[in-house]
Every structure is written in C-alpha cells, then in structure tokens.
Scaffold this motif. Sequence first.
Motif, short mmCIF file in Angstrom:
data_model
loop_
_atom_site.label_atom_id
_atom_site.label_comp_id
_atom_site.label_asym_id
_atom_site.label_seq_id
_atom_site.Cartn_x
_atom_site.Cartn_y
_atom_site.Cartn_z
N PHE A 160 0.81 -1.22 0.00
CA PHE A 160 0.00 0.00 0.00
C PHE A 160 0.84 1.26 0.00
O PHE A 160 1.92 1.31 0.58
CB PHE A 160 -0.91 0.04 1.23
CG PHE A 160 -2.01 -0.96 1.20
CD1 PHE A 160 -3.18 -0.70 0.50
CD2 PHE A 160 -1.88 -2.17 1.85
CE1 PHE A 160 -4.20 -1.63 0.46
CE2 PHE A 160 -2.90 -3.10 1.82
CZ PHE A 160 -4.06 -2.84 1.13
N LEU A 161 0.27 2.28 -0.62
CA LEU A 161 0.72 3.65 -0.46
C LEU A 161 -0.16 4.20 0.66
O LEU A 161 -1.39 4.13 0.58
CB LEU A 161 0.51 4.42 -1.76
CG LEU A 161 1.09 5.81 -1.84
CD1 LEU A 161 2.61 5.77 -1.70
CD2 LEU A 161 0.72 6.45 -3.17
N LEU A 162 0.46 4.68 1.72
CA LEU A 162 -0.27 5.17 2.89
C LEU A 162 -0.43 6.68 2.78
O LEU A 162 0.55 7.40 2.65
CB LEU A 162 0.47 4.80 4.17
CG LEU A 162 0.83 3.31 4.29
CD1 LEU A 162 1.69 3.07 5.52
CD2 LEU A 162 -0.42 2.45 4.30
N HIS A 163 -1.67 7.14 2.82
CA HIS A 163 -1.99 8.56 2.61
C HIS A 163 -2.52 9.16 3.91
O HIS A 163 -3.60 8.81 4.35
CB HIS A 163 -3.03 8.68 1.50
CG HIS A 163 -3.37 10.08 1.13
ND1 HIS A 163 -4.65 10.44 0.80
CD2 HIS A 163 -2.61 11.19 1.03
CE1 HIS A 163 -4.67 11.72 0.51
NE2 HIS A 163 -3.44 12.20 0.64
N TYR A 164 -1.71 10.05 4.50
CA TYR A 164 -2.08 10.68 5.77
C TYR A 164 -2.64 12.07 5.49
O TYR A 164 -1.98 13.08 5.68
CB TYR A 164 -0.86 10.73 6.70
CG TYR A 164 -0.39 9.35 7.07
CD1 TYR A 164 -1.07 8.61 8.02
CD2 TYR A 164 0.70 8.77 6.44
CE1 TYR A 164 -0.67 7.32 8.35
CE2 TYR A 164 1.12 7.49 6.77
CZ TYR A 164 0.43 6.78 7.71
OH TYR A 164 0.83 5.50 8.03
N THR A 165 -3.87 12.08 5.05
CA THR A 165 -4.53 13.32 4.69
C THR A 165 -5.22 13.93 5.90
O THR A 165 -5.57 13.22 6.84
CB THR A 165 -5.54 13.08 3.54
OG1 THR A 165 -6.04 14.34 3.10
CG2 THR A 165 -6.69 12.19 3.95
N HIS A 166 -5.41 15.22 5.86
CA HIS A 166 -6.14 15.93 6.92
C HIS A 166 -5.69 15.47 8.31
O HIS A 166 -6.43 14.82 9.03
CB HIS A 166 -7.65 15.75 6.77
CG HIS A 166 -8.16 16.12 5.42
ND1 HIS A 166 -7.87 17.31 4.79
CD2 HIS A 166 -8.95 15.45 4.56
CE1 HIS A 166 -8.46 17.36 3.62
NE2 HIS A 166 -9.12 16.25 3.44
N ARG A 167 -4.48 15.84 8.67
CA ARG A 167 -3.92 15.42 9.95
C ARG A 167 -4.60 16.07 11.14
O ARG A 167 -4.56 15.57 12.25
CB ARG A 167 -2.41 15.69 9.96
CG ARG A 167 -1.70 14.74 8.99
CD ARG A 167 -0.37 15.26 8.55
NE ARG A 167 -0.34 16.60 8.02
CZ ARG A 167 -0.77 16.96 6.81
NH1 ARG A 167 -1.28 16.06 6.00
NH2 ARG A 167 -0.70 18.20 6.39
N ASP A 168 -5.22 17.23 10.92
CA ASP A 168 -5.98 17.90 11.97
C ASP A 168 -7.05 18.75 11.29
O ASP A 168 -7.06 18.91 10.07
CB ASP A 168 -5.07 18.76 12.87
CG ASP A 168 -4.23 19.73 12.08
OD1 ASP A 168 -4.80 20.50 11.26
OD2 ASP A 168 -3.00 19.74 12.26
N LEU A 169 -7.97 19.30 12.09
CA LEU A 169 -9.09 20.04 11.51
C LEU A 169 -8.64 21.30 10.78
O LEU A 169 -9.19 21.64 9.73
CB LEU A 169 -10.11 20.39 12.59
CG LEU A 169 -10.94 19.20 13.09
CD1 LEU A 169 -11.84 19.64 14.24
CD2 LEU A 169 -11.77 18.61 11.97
N SER A 170 -7.65 22.01 11.30
CA SER A 170 -7.23 23.24 10.64
C SER A 170 -6.60 22.95 9.27
O SER A 170 -6.84 23.68 8.31
CB SER A 170 -6.27 24.05 11.52
OG SER A 170 -5.07 23.36 11.73
#
Length: 186
Positions: A160-170
């Motif tokens: 897999f390619l791991l996608h860490y999108t939107h790490r926090d609300l801001s």
Amino acid sequence: MNKISAIILTKNSEQMLADCIDSVSFCDEIIIVDDNSTDRTPDLAKHLGARVFNYKSDSFAKKRNFGLEKAKYKWVIYIDDDERVSKDLESNIKDQILSKTKNEFSAYKIKRKNFYLGNHEWPQIENHLRLFSKSSLKEWKGALHETPIVEGEVSELDGFLLHYTHRDLSSMVKKTIEWSKIEAEL
C-alpha cells in the motif's frame, strides 16, 4: 538492473517530509518538485539528499510532467508529501521492477489507504497509477485530479501507499479552501 526515480510534490511540507523521503530511500534518486514553499522544505529536502526544483503552478499535471522531465532513470514513482510507501509495497517494487532486466508491464497501479485525522482509516481503498516506465508515460493531463497517459500494459502491485490526509481540523479546512478555489476556477 533497473533504476528508479521518486518524484515528490511538495509545498510547506517540512513537518512530513523526512518520513516521506525515508519511505522512498530504496529509489536511486529522489526529486522534489516544490511549489514555492515558505518554510524550510527545500533546505530539508536537500539535506536529506533529494534534488530540489522550484516549480510554481496550480496544475498538478504540470508539476508531475516537470518532475518527469527531471528524472534520470528508467522507472518513475510519484508520491505526494503526505504519502508513504509501505514496506510491503517497497518489497513488491523491488521484486517486480528493480530486480528484473526486462519487464512485461509499462505501468503499475498502487493501492492507497487513506488515513483521516491521524488514525481513522477511510473505508475505501483507492487504486492509482503511480509507477511507470519513463518511456511509456507520455504525460499527465488535468489541473486537479490529474490522469496519466500511458502506452502499454498495466498491472497492479501488492502493498500500500499510505496517505495521511487531513492530519488535523485546521489543515483539513485549509486544504478544502485551496482545492475549492482551484475547482471553482476550473
């Protein structure tokens, strides 16, 4: 033996860049296409051994095409600054691409797992064409949600390619505003 160039698109990525570059450290070169970062992204990338090119554009396809022009090697893999190549995917790339003298496929789809707000995995697994024989990748088209134009047979890799999108609300709100502006202009 084949060699591979990793192409990473960045903008103000100093917080995530080291992990991203580390995940493609098996590649023979790492190219950063930086979109006028105002933080230490370019300096950090150079310190980590990447070749850095500044390229300002609202078109992701143009950025990817620019990276392709700079790549030296027979194979290219594209990842974004918030993505990581998993160890299983790295192993499969080495088995399918780097260890073979001749390859029957021109491009490979990679499964991508999305992680939302840190550790909440998005339920859907996506498939993206991200690994290419450089001669088979003709160009990328589309300003947003770009598509590669490829000649030849396509296969799929394990891992897999791991996608860490939107790490926090801001960061989620900021990215939503930026992308909404681009989509409205299109």
